[in-house]
Structure formats: structure tokens, C-alpha cells
Design an enzyme around this catalytic site. Structure first.
Site, PDB file in Angstrom:
ATOM      1  N   ASN A 173     -25.913 -31.438 -21.459  1.00  0.00           N
ATOM      2  CA  ASN A 173     -26.961 -30.648 -20.832  1.00  0.00           C
ATOM      3  C   ASN A 173     -27.788 -30.012 -21.929  1.00  0.00           C
ATOM      4  O   ASN A 173     -27.518 -30.185 -23.124  1.00  0.00           O
ATOM      5  CB  ASN A 173     -26.351 -29.594 -19.893  1.00  0.00           C
ATOM      6  CG  ASN A 173     -27.381 -29.034 -18.926  1.00  0.00           C
ATOM      7  OD1 ASN A 173     -28.079 -29.764 -18.230  1.00  0.00           O
ATOM      8  ND2 ASN A 173     -27.500 -27.718 -18.896  1.00  0.00           N
ATOM      9  N   ASP A 188     -27.344 -33.768 -17.684  1.00  0.00           N
ATOM     10  CA  ASP A 188     -28.138 -34.956 -17.987  1.00  0.00           C
ATOM     11  C   ASP A 188     -27.299 -36.212 -18.034  1.00  0.00           C
ATOM     12  O   ASP A 188     -27.813 -37.316 -17.814  1.00  0.00           O
ATOM     13  CB  ASP A 188     -28.881 -34.752 -19.317  1.00  0.00           C
ATOM     14  CG  ASP A 188     -29.952 -33.690 -19.160  1.00  0.00           C
ATOM     15  OD1 ASP A 188     -29.612 -32.492 -19.243  1.00  0.00           O
ATOM     16  OD2 ASP A 188     -31.111 -34.039 -18.922  1.00  0.00           O
ATOM     17  N   ARG A 194     -39.806 -33.440 -16.456  1.00  0.00           N
ATOM     18  CA  ARG A 194     -38.536 -33.426 -17.177  1.00  0.00           C
ATOM     19  C   ARG A 194     -37.465 -33.009 -16.189  1.00  0.00           C
ATOM     20  O   ARG A 194     -37.731 -32.684 -15.053  1.00  0.00           O
ATOM     21  CB  ARG A 194     -38.586 -32.496 -18.395  1.00  0.00           C
ATOM     22  CG  ARG A 194     -39.462 -31.233 -18.335  1.00  0.00           C
ATOM     23  CD  ARG A 194     -39.075 -30.180 -17.380  1.00  0.00           C
ATOM     24  NE  ARG A 194     -37.652 -29.839 -17.466  1.00  0.00           N
ATOM     25  CZ  ARG A 194     -36.982 -29.275 -16.492  1.00  0.00           C
ATOM     26  NH1 ARG A 194     -37.581 -29.009 -15.342  1.00  0.00           N
ATOM     27  NH2 ARG A 194     -35.710 -28.985 -16.637  1.00  0.00           N
TER      28      ARG A 194
HETATM   29  C1  LIG Z   1     -31.287 -31.162 -12.800  1.00  0.00           C
HETATM   30  S1  LIG Z   1     -30.637 -31.417 -14.334  1.00  0.00           S
HETATM   31  C2  LIG Z   1     -31.965 -30.996 -15.373  1.00  0.00           C
HETATM   32  C3  LIG Z   1     -31.528 -30.966 -16.813  1.00  0.00           C
HETATM   33  O1  LIG Z   1     -32.522 -31.606 -17.615  1.00  0.00           O
HETATM   34  C4  LIG Z   1     -32.993 -30.651 -18.549  1.00  0.00           C
HETATM   35  O2  LIG Z   1     -33.387 -31.222 -19.756  1.00  0.00           O
HETATM   36  P1  LIG Z   1     -34.974 -31.457 -20.039  1.00  0.00           P
HETATM   37  O3  LIG Z   1     -35.681 -30.222 -19.583  1.00  0.00           O
HETATM   38  O4  LIG Z   1     -35.026 -31.681 -21.530  1.00  0.00           O
HETATM   39  O5  LIG Z   1     -35.328 -32.692 -19.249  1.00  0.00           O
HETATM   40  C5  LIG Z   1     -31.834 -29.733 -18.742  1.00  0.00           C
HETATM   41  O6  LIG Z   1     -30.827 -30.318 -19.525  1.00  0.00           O
HETATM   42  C6  LIG Z   1     -31.414 -29.565 -17.307  1.00  0.00           C
HETATM   43  O7  LIG Z   1     -30.167 -29.012 -17.108  1.00  0.00           O
END
Ligand SMILES: CSC[C@H]1O[C@H](OP(=O)(O)O)[C@H](O)[C@@H]1O
Length: 345
Positions: free
Chosen positions: A245, A235, A47
Site C-alpha cells: 500500500n 494495491d 489513481r
Molecule cells: C483503494 S486502494 C487505493 C490505494 O492506491 C493508492 O496508491 P496511489 O494513490 O499511488 O494510486 C494507495 O496505495 C491506496 O491505498
């Protein structure tokens, strides 16, 4: 922290450090089909917007192998498999960005063996580029931090969320590499606990002082002077600087504004979506209720009670002090973004 995303050319397999198991276990999840990759993306084996993009780039090679089983209709089958990859998670624009970049390198009518070689090289290039962008971002962002700062982060925007080094954590790592004494308060980030599990894991391994805080401690920590800066990832960033985000980020930004604390977003160019004018157009992923109804596998919400589990929110550009990119720190406004990112699409 690297090696969390690897591609085994001989086995045509995407090898992922399973982020669902961290910090208690370091296990590899192997993807050999597009179904495996879609599962890994949706369940957050991997992720983080840039990491999702890098993984999808490697996954195109798996899709090609799968499509060739369709014989003469392999090209149509391949487009369908690539479309499935893009649909795996809707908010992080890096996913579509990476697959589109791979598609653009696919010359119609080409020999699939040539395409396989082209895609393997391009996926490696996308991965290396992401790390290079994060290091460039880190250098620019490190100048924003002062020696002795405590920096609040939200979710995980570290090496695990990218191809390596990290975006928000890349800024922190680069500041430490530059000799600045930086401590971090990592918001736990319910319900998936990316902060408590992943940011704490990364920074503790690096020897960077990190304290995990409950998400609802944010105001108290800011009010009592324990936070000097906030740096988060992203994101998807709209043309006007509105930024999607992890859920809770906009609340942190509002509190930072109230307490007069600089709030920075760190994101590579692949996170900008100049096709949308503002954040109201960013799709927000709704995730499984079980992430909220259960904690550590134990039910904490009574059966039959509804929950809401939106995975992202949008921080209005006016709450953002600056956006740290690989091209420098830019103001969160349309003119600055278009100038830095090379104009509207
Ligand atoms: C380097 S930006 C990562 C960004 O993605 C995360 O979301 P997820 O863990 O659901 O993929 C989160 O928004 C982070 O800031």
C-alpha cells in the site's frame, strides 16, 4: 462521489476527474489515445488500485480504435497497446487484472466491431462490479467499527481510488450509513498528499468529520488515545497476506501494533495476487524525484541533493488484524486467503 471515471462511447473517450487538481478545482481530463491514458495513469490524473483497473478496462476500447488504424495487423497492434497500458504502473495488480480480463473476452479472429461491443459492455460490468464489491466490503467492515470510533486512514482509498464508494472509506461510509458516529483522521500522505487533498475532499463533501494530520503525528495521536481503529486500502496482496500500500502504511501498522490498535486492510478480490507467495515479490514503483523536491510547485530540496521516492511499502501480514473483502473479513494468512479467493491460480 461518482462520475470521476466515465466513458463517452460516441467520442470513444475516457473522461477522468483530474485528481491532481483536487481539492481546488474539479476539472475533466479527456483520454482519446492510449498515450493519453498512460499519461493519466503515470501522472495520477486517476489513481488508486481499483480505479486504475476500471480506467484500464475502458481504455481497452480506445486501444482497439487506435489499433484498427494499423489495418490487417490490428490484432498485433492491439496486443502491443494493451501491454503498454499494463506497464503504466507496476504495483497495483488491478491494472493487469483488468486488462487480462478484457483480453480473455477477445475471441481470436472475431470481427473488431463485435469486440468493441463486447469490451464496452465488459468495462461497464467491471466498473459496476467494483462498486458492488465496495458496498459489500463496506457492510462487512462497518461491523468492525464501534459507535464513536475515530478511524485513521492513510492515503486515499475512497471513491476516487475505486469505481465508487471506496474500500477503506467505503467501510467508513457504510458504518455511518448504519448509524454509527465515526470520525476520521486522514494522514496527509506525503508526497502526493492523497489524504490531505482527496480523503479530506471526499469526507468533507459527505459531512463525515475528518481531521488531516501530518504523517509524522501518527505515534503521538495513537499514544494519546485519539485513534481507535486503522483502516487502509491496498494495491497488491500476496498469497500470505503481505500487503503493498502507499508508502508509510507499514509504519502506521507497526505503530498500531505497538499501541494495541486494530489495523485493517480493505480490498476487493481483484487486489489479491495469489501468484506470489509473499510481499517480497511485489514490485515497488519508484516515482519522479520532483514529487519530493517540490511542494506546491516550489522547490524545497536544494538543487543537486538526492531524494528517494518509492511510492509503496509492504506491511507484513502479521501486523494486519483482518482483511475486509467483498466475501467477508478474512485472516491475513495463506489458508484463509486461498479459501476465500477460490484457491491458488
Ligand atoms: C483503494 S486502494 C487505493 C490505494 O492506491 C493508492 O496508491 P496511489 O494513490 O499511488 O494510486 C494507495 O496505495 C491506496 O491505498
Amino acid at each position: 462521489m461518482d462520475g470521476h471515471i466515465r466513458f463517452d462511447t460516441k467520442d470513444c473517450a475516457l473522461l477522468l476527474l483530474d485528481q491532481r487538481r483536487l481539492p481546488l478545482a474539479e476539472e475533466t481530463f479527456a483520454c482519446r489515445t492510449v498515450d493519453d491514458v498512460v499519461y493519466a495513469l503515470r501522472t495520477m490524473v486517476v489513481r488508486g488500485a481499483p480505479a486504475i483497473g476500471v480506467s484500464a478496462a475502458y481504455a481497452c476500447r480506445i486501444a482497439l480504435k487506435e489499433a484498427l488504424a494499423a489495418g490487417s495487423d490490428w490484432a498485433e497492434a492491439l496486443h502491443s497497446l494493451l501491454d503498454r497500458l499494463v506497464r503504466a504502473r507496476p504495483t497495483a495488480v488491478n491494472l493487469a487484472w483488468a486488462v487480462n480480463r478484457m483480453r480473455a473476452a477477445w475471441k481470436p479472429g472475431c470481427d473488431p466491431r463485435d469486440l468493441a461491443r463486447t469490451w464496452e459492455a465488459l468495462a461497464l460490468e467491471i466498473h459496476a462490479e467494483d462498486v458492488a464489491m465496495n458496498r459489500a466490503m463496506g457492510r462487512f467492515g462497518a461491523e468492525l467499527l464501534d459507535d464513536g470510533d475515530t478511524v485513521m486512514t492513510h492515503c486515499n482509498a475512497g471513491a476516487l481510488a475505486t469505481g465508487g464508494h471506496g474500500t477503506a472509506l467505503g467501510v467508513i461510509r457504510s458504518a455511518v450509513e448504519a448509524g454509527k458516529k465515526i470520525s476520521v483522521i486522514a494522514n496527509e500522505t506525503r508526497p502526493f498528499l492523497q489524504g490531505a487533498r482527496l480523503t479530506a475532499y471526499e469526507l468533507h463533501r459527505d459531512g463525515i468529520p475528518v481531521t488531516v494530520a501530518c504523517d509524522n503525528a501518527c505515534s503521538q495521536l495513537m499514544k494519546t488515545g485519539r485513534v481507535q481503529k486503522v483502516v487502509v486500502g491496498a494495491d497488491r496482496i500476496a498469497a500470505n497476506g503481505d500487503t503493498a500500500n502507499k508508502i508509510g502504511t507499514s509504519g502506521v501498522a507497526l505503530l498500531a501494533r505497538h499501541y494495541g490498535i486494530p489495523f485493517y486492510v480493505a480490498a476487493p478480490g481483484s487486489t489479491f495476487d495469489l501468484s506470489i507467495p509473499d510481499g517480497s515479490h511485489i514490485p515497488i514503483e519508484e516515482r519522479t524525484p520532483e514529487e519530493v523536491t517540490h511542494a506546491g510547485g516550489t522547490r524545497v530540496v536544494p538543487e543537486g541533493v538526492a531524494v528517494v521516492n518509492e511510492a509503496f511499502d509492504v506491511t507484513e501480514s502479521g501486523l494486519i488484524t483482518g482483511i475486509v473483502t467483498e466475501k467477508g473479513v478474512i485472516r491475513p494468512d495463506r489458508e484463509s486467503i486461498l479459501r476465500a479467493m477460490g484457491g491458488a491460480p
